[in-house]
Structures are given as C-alpha cells and as structure tokens.
Design a protein around this motif. Structure first.
Motif, PDB file in Angstrom:
ATOM      1  N   THR A  91       0.827  -1.430   0.164  1.00 58.48           N
ATOM      2  CA  THR A  91       0.334   0.011   0.060  1.00 58.48           C
ATOM      3  C   THR A  91       0.586   1.050   0.025  1.00 58.48           C
ATOM      4  N   PHE A  92       1.688   1.553   0.589  1.00 66.35           N
ATOM      5  CA  PHE A  92       2.538   2.074   1.162  1.00 66.35           C
ATOM      6  C   PHE A  92       2.902   2.481  -0.546  1.00 66.35           C
ATOM      7  N   VAL A  93       3.959   1.622  -0.956  1.00 60.57           N
ATOM      8  CA  VAL A  93       5.050   1.412  -2.457  1.00 60.57           C
ATOM      9  C   VAL A  93       3.770   2.592  -3.184  1.00 60.57           C
ATOM     10  N   GLU A  94       2.426   1.627  -3.316  1.00 63.73           N
ATOM     11  CA  GLU A  94       2.325   2.383  -4.397  1.00 63.73           C
ATOM     12  C   GLU A  94       1.290   3.457  -4.353  1.00 63.73           C
ATOM     13  N   GLY A 137       5.198  18.539  10.884  1.00 63.00           N
ATOM     14  CA  GLY A 137       4.244  17.315  11.481  1.00 63.00           C
ATOM     15  C   GLY A 137       3.939  16.333  10.095  1.00 63.00           C
ATOM     16  N   THR A 138       3.058  17.186   8.757  1.00 60.11           N
ATOM     17  CA  THR A 138       3.824  15.826   7.970  1.00 60.11           C
ATOM     18  C   THR A 138       4.254  15.305   7.333  1.00 60.11           C
ATOM     19  N   MET A 139       5.452  16.157   7.258  1.00 60.38           N
ATOM     20  CA  MET A 139       6.985  15.174   7.049  1.00 60.38           C
ATOM     21  C   MET A 139       7.627  14.495   8.551  1.00 60.38           C
ATOM     22  N   GLN A 140       6.541  14.509   9.103  1.00 64.21           N
ATOM     23  CA  GLN A 140       7.281  13.578  10.558  1.00 64.21           C
ATOM     24  C   GLN A 140       6.708  12.470  10.293  1.00 64.21           C
ATOM     25  N   ASN A 141       5.606  12.210   9.598  1.00 61.98           N
ATOM     26  CA  ASN A 141       4.407  11.308   9.832  1.00 61.98           C
ATOM     27  C   ASN A 141       4.983  11.002   7.857  1.00 61.98           C
ATOM     28  N   PHE A 142       5.750  11.353   7.599  1.00 59.36           N
ATOM     29  CA  PHE A 142       6.061   9.913   6.143  1.00 59.36           C
ATOM     30  C   PHE A 142       7.074   9.691   6.296  1.00 59.36           C
ATOM     31  N   ALA A 143       7.834  10.452   7.415  1.00 56.28           N
ATOM     32  CA  ALA A 143       9.859   9.426   7.639  1.00 56.28           C
ATOM     33  C   ALA A 143       8.892   8.732   8.515  1.00 56.28           C
ATOM     34  N   VAL A 173      -1.479   0.057   5.965  1.00 54.86           N
ATOM     35  CA  VAL A 173      -0.267   1.262   6.416  1.00 54.86           C
ATOM     36  C   VAL A 173      -0.136   2.101   4.986  1.00 54.86           C
ATOM     37  N   ASN A 174      -0.138   3.705   5.302  1.00 60.04           N
ATOM     38  CA  ASN A 174      -0.451   4.370   3.994  1.00 60.04           C
ATOM     39  C   ASN A 174       1.251   5.444   4.223  1.00 60.04           C
ATOM     40  N   ILE A 175       1.609   6.831   3.453  1.00 62.74           N
ATOM     41  CA  ILE A 175       2.076   6.777   3.981  1.00 62.74           C
ATOM     42  C   ILE A 175       2.470   8.162   4.950  1.00 62.74           C
ATOM     43  N   PHE A 176       0.664   8.215   4.649  1.00 62.41           N
ATOM     44  CA  PHE A 176       1.572   8.896   6.653  1.00 62.41           C
ATOM     45  C   PHE A 176       0.257   8.839   7.826  1.00 62.41           C
ATOM     46  N   SER A 177      -0.610   7.514   7.646  1.00 61.56           N
ATOM     47  CA  SER A 177      -0.810   7.420   8.876  1.00 61.56           C
ATOM     48  C   SER A 177      -1.301   5.598   8.477  1.00 61.56           C
ATOM     49  N   ILE A 189      -7.817   5.867  12.385  1.00 58.58           N
ATOM     50  CA  ILE A 189      -6.076   6.465  12.361  1.00 58.58           C
ATOM     51  C   ILE A 189      -5.473   7.107  12.631  1.00 58.58           C
ATOM     52  N   ILE A 190      -4.361   6.711  12.860  1.00 58.04           N
ATOM     53  CA  ILE A 190      -3.414   7.405  13.522  1.00 58.04           C
ATOM     54  C   ILE A 190      -2.137   7.596  12.975  1.00 58.04           C
ATOM     55  N   PRO A 191      -1.440   8.837  12.977  1.00 57.13           N
ATOM     56  CA  PRO A 191      -0.060   9.275  12.571  1.00 57.13           C
ATOM     57  C   PRO A 191       0.593   8.417  12.202  1.00 57.13           C
TER      58      PRO A 191
END
Length: 311
Positions: A91-94, A137-143, A173-177, A189-191
């Motif tokens: 899911t993350f890679v897609e 915060g969004t970039m932290q979720n991405f990392a 598991v998505n890119i941000f959450s 949904i958890i960051p």
C-alpha cells in the motif's frame, strides 16, 4: 496623523528591468496600432488556434498519463500479490508511486502549454520547502511511515496496542497514517509519527502467549485440593500448550499470595496467540463453575472484630 518617511532603494538592475518591460509593452502597442485590422484578426486567430492546439495536446497528455499511472499502479499491485508482499509495504509503495508520477505528469502537461518547466521546477522546490516547513508534522508522519516499513514493528493483520490507548488490528499502512480496526469494528486512523516514536505492544509478533488467572479461595481450604481442581480444569482444555508441544514451559499452579481475606493462587498456561481470549474466557467460566462444585468457595472481604470488656 504622523507620516513616516519611506525609503526605497532602486538598483541599476531594477531600473534596467523596468525599462525592458516598458520597451516591450511599447513595441506591442505600436504593433497593434500600426497593423491594419484586416491583418490583425488573422494573426489573432492563428494565435488562438495555436494555443488551442497546445491545450488539446496538454489534455491528451494528461488523460493518457493518468490512464498510464493507473495501469502502472495496478501492475505494481499484481506484482506484490504474486510475491505475497506484506500489505502495508504494498500500500505504501503504491501510494508513493502514484503521487510521484502524478507530480511528473503535471509538470509535463504544464510544459506542453509553453510554460518554462525549469522555472516551474524551481518554484515547486521553493514551494515544497515552504510547505514542508509549514507542514512539519506531515513530513514527520511521512518519515514515520518509512521507519515503520523499514523496521517492521508491526504489519497488516497484527493486533497492536498503542501508547495513546488505542488497540486493534492493523488494516492498512499509508504514507502518512496507519488504520486500525477495533474489536467492535471501528476504524481508527493514527499518524505514523505517533507510532514510530511511541510504544507499540504487538500481540501478534510471537506465535504463543501466556495466559494468567489469579484465583482467591477462602482460608482453611486444603492447598493440594485447590491445585488438583485447577489442574483438572487446565488439562481438560486441549488448546493449552505444554513444553513437549513447543511451549516455553508447562502450566504453573501455585500459591501466589496470602491476602487479608483470601489465599490467592496463580494459574499460568501457554496458548497460541490466536486462542488467547477464547481460552481466557473459557477457563474463567470453568473456574467459577467447577470450584464451588468441589467444595472450594470464593471468599468475601471480612474483618474480625474483638470486643473486650473493661470493669
């Protein structure tokens, strides 16, 4: 009203740029004024037709690119399915691939309209930096999402308990959450930054779990009688594991504590992680039902009061 002096510094470069703009505007006006209307209209029509062709080409490129991105994402999904890749990684890679290709498609589409893509790329970079600072915060979720996929503290299908009190089965598991499905079928949904930086209790990581019961009986009950009854209850359940079947240890039944109103026994057994709650509730019911049938009673809080008489 107080007027404050305003000082503006004009450099030679600014003056040259303004002069160049004025000269260009003057030449354009002179061209329009000096050109006969019968010659100006075909020129305008040619410009409109030329721009319209660019718009059509840009639309074709965009829709063809969007169709191609959808096909690429479907191909990646099928590859992950064939290789039985973890759903969270797939899911993350897609999602990451789709977003990256969409940004490239937008740049190509805008470039087809005649916009300088070099300037656009610089603008996007500057805008990305500004947005990144605003959305730290969004970039932290991405990392955090990358950290989760790299170190794999949990995967799709695992039952976890988070530091902020949420528990459930990881569904995505998505890119941000990360999405959890609770036992009562609610979606949480958890960051990703919260999960990557906090404590996560993964109940599904190991194949076996230990179940524990604390049973209080009244004082005066023979200890061996209580242990024998508890041992019979444990042995009757085929889901209980033993050292001979791969468990870390055999079932444990011992006196745990001498409390104010009860003698407390501890019962510890090993079961498969998938059987944890079923065994826990089943033996709870049997302990409550069978012990009184064997003359072993559960105590109530009590207090001894001694009265003395004074003459």
């Amino acid at each position: 009203m107080i007027h404050l002096p305003l000082q503006v510094t004009v450099t030679p470069e600014d003056t040259a740029a303004v002069s160049k703009i004025e000269e260009g505007a003057r030449e354009a006006i002179e061209h329009i004024v000096s050109t006969p209307i019968e010659d100006l209209i075909p020129e305008m029509l040619n410009s409109i037709i030329h721009f319209g062709i660019k718009v059509l080409i840009a639309l074709l490129i965009y829709f063809a690119g969007a169709w191609l991105i959808k096909k690429i994402r479907g191909m990646i999904h099928r590859i992950f399915e064939r290789r039985k890749t973890e759903k969270s990684i797939a899911t993350f890679v897609e999602s990451l691939t789709s977003i990256s290709l969409t940004v490239i498609l937008v740049i190509i589409t805008v470039g087809t309209l005649g916009v300088n893509t070099t300037s656009l790329a610089a603008l996007l970079a500057a805008g990305g930096m500004a947005i990144g600072m605003a959305l730290s915060g969004t970039m932290q979720n991405f990392a955090g999402g990358i950290m989760i996929l790299a170190f794999k503290p949990f995967k799709t299908g695992d039952y976890i308990d988070t530091e902020n009190g949420y528990s459930g089965t990881v569904s995505e598991v998505n890119i941000f959450s990360t999405k959890l499905t609770t036992t009562d079928n609610k979606i949480i949904i958890i960051p990703n930054s919260t999960l990557s930086n906090g404590t996560v209790n993964n109940y599904s990581l190991n194949t076996m779990r230990r179940v524990e019961w604390l049973v209080g009986v009244e004082y005066g009950t023979e200890a061996e009688k209580v242990k024998s009854a508890l041992r019979d209850i444990v042995t009757a359940d085929s889901r209980v594991l033993y050292a001979a079947t791969g468990a870390p240890a055999d079932p444990l039944i011992e006196i745990n504590s001498l409390m104010d109103s009860a003698v407390q026994y501890v019962v510890r057994v090993w079961v498969k992680s998938s059987d944890y709650w079923d065994v826990f509730y089943a033996l709870n019911d049997r302990i409550y039902t069978i012990l009184p049938q064997k003359g072993i009673n559960f105590p109530f809080p009590q207090m001894d009061v001694h009265l003395t008489s004074q003459n």
